[in-house]
Design a protein around this motif. Structure first.
Motif, PDB file in Angstrom:
ATOM      1  N   ASN A  25       4.715  -0.313  -5.293  1.00 37.72           N
ATOM      2  CA  ASN A  25       4.168  -0.852  -6.703  1.00 37.72           C
ATOM      3  C   ASN A  25       3.164   0.111  -7.119  1.00 37.72           C
ATOM      4  OD1 ASN A  25       5.959  -2.946  -6.270  1.00 37.72           O
ATOM      5  ND2 ASN A  25       4.258  -4.429  -5.914  1.00 37.72           N
ATOM      6  N   PHE A  26       2.945   0.304  -8.552  1.00 41.10           N
ATOM      7  CA  PHE A  26       2.049   1.149  -9.037  1.00 41.10           C
ATOM      8  C   PHE A  26       0.639   0.493  -9.163  1.00 41.10           C
ATOM      9  CE2 PHE A  26      -0.198   2.631 -12.867  1.00 41.10           C
ATOM     10  CZ  PHE A  26      -0.834   4.030 -12.374  1.00 41.10           C
ATOM     11  N   PHE A  27      -0.474   0.975  -8.854  1.00 38.14           N
ATOM     12  CA  PHE A  27      -1.817   0.005  -8.825  1.00 38.14           C
ATOM     13  C   PHE A  27      -2.617   1.165  -9.450  1.00 38.14           C
ATOM     14  CE2 PHE A  27       0.346  -2.147  -5.388  1.00 38.14           C
ATOM     15  CZ  PHE A  27       0.195  -3.214  -5.631  1.00 38.14           C
ATOM     16  N   PRO A  28      -3.125   1.093 -10.686  1.00 40.84           N
ATOM     17  CA  PRO A  28      -4.066   2.053 -11.259  1.00 40.84           C
ATOM     18  C   PRO A  28      -5.324   2.572 -10.708  1.00 40.84           C
ATOM     19  CG  PRO A  28      -2.896   0.789 -12.844  1.00 40.84           C
ATOM     20  CD  PRO A  28      -2.859  -0.188 -11.464  1.00 40.84           C
ATOM     21  N   LYS A  29      -5.818   1.552  -9.842  1.00 41.95           N
ATOM     22  CA  LYS A  29      -7.039   1.981  -9.135  1.00 41.95           C
ATOM     23  C   LYS A  29      -6.978   2.920  -8.270  1.00 41.95           C
ATOM     24  CE  LYS A  29     -11.437   0.511  -8.251  1.00 41.95           C
ATOM     25  NZ  LYS A  29     -12.582   0.681  -9.246  1.00 41.95           N
ATOM     26  N   THR A  30      -5.824   2.858  -7.661  1.00 40.22           N
ATOM     27  CA  THR A  30      -5.326   3.866  -6.435  1.00 40.22           C
ATOM     28  C   THR A  30      -5.632   5.318  -6.928  1.00 40.22           C
ATOM     29  OG1 THR A  30      -3.128   4.006  -6.780  1.00 40.22           O
ATOM     30  CG2 THR A  30      -4.066   2.256  -5.137  1.00 40.22           C
ATOM     31  N   ASN A  31      -5.411   5.693  -8.139  1.00 38.04           N
ATOM     32  CA  ASN A  31      -5.559   6.961  -8.725  1.00 38.04           C
ATOM     33  C   ASN A  31      -7.097   7.420  -8.589  1.00 38.04           C
ATOM     34  OD1 ASN A  31      -2.997   7.384  -9.499  1.00 38.04           O
ATOM     35  ND2 ASN A  31      -3.306   6.666 -11.573  1.00 38.04           N
ATOM     36  N   LEU A  32      -7.917   6.407  -8.947  1.00 40.21           N
ATOM     37  CA  LEU A  32      -9.284   6.568  -8.801  1.00 40.21           C
ATOM     38  C   LEU A  32      -9.869   6.866  -7.327  1.00 40.21           C
ATOM     39  CD1 LEU A  32     -10.599   4.094 -11.821  1.00 40.21           C
ATOM     40  CD2 LEU A  32     -10.437   6.504 -11.817  1.00 40.21           C
TER      41      LEU A  32
END
Length: 87
Positions: free
Chosen positions: A11-18
């Protein structure tokens, strides 16, 4: 990170980019410095480090990279070091 995504790696979790951005900044700040830099390079390096330390300190306050970059675009503390223009 596994606590954030609950082991759902597909799944995609936007916070992981940070989280990854913070990791890269940490590695850059802890890397071995250039030996005997020129005065100009030392000045630029100091500015870059100041920006990185500032960004490192604020990354946890955002939930995705869009929020982060929007903040950086309007952050006057970064303007002291470099002018960032987004088109």
């Amino acid at each position: 990170m596994s606590k954030l995504i609950h082991r759902k790696w597909q799944n995609f979790f936007p916070k992981t980019n940070l989280i990854w951005t913070k990791y890269v900044i940490h590695k850059l700040l802890r890397s071995k410095p250039i030996q005997s830099p020129t005065a100009d390079l030392a000045r630029v390096t100091g500015k870059v480090k100041a920006i990185l330390y500032h960004c490192y300190g604020i990354l946890d306050t955002f939930s995705n990279s869009s929020q982060c970059f929007n903040y950086i675009q309007h952050d006057h503390q970064i303007d002291e070091y470099v002018q960032i223009i987004f088109n």
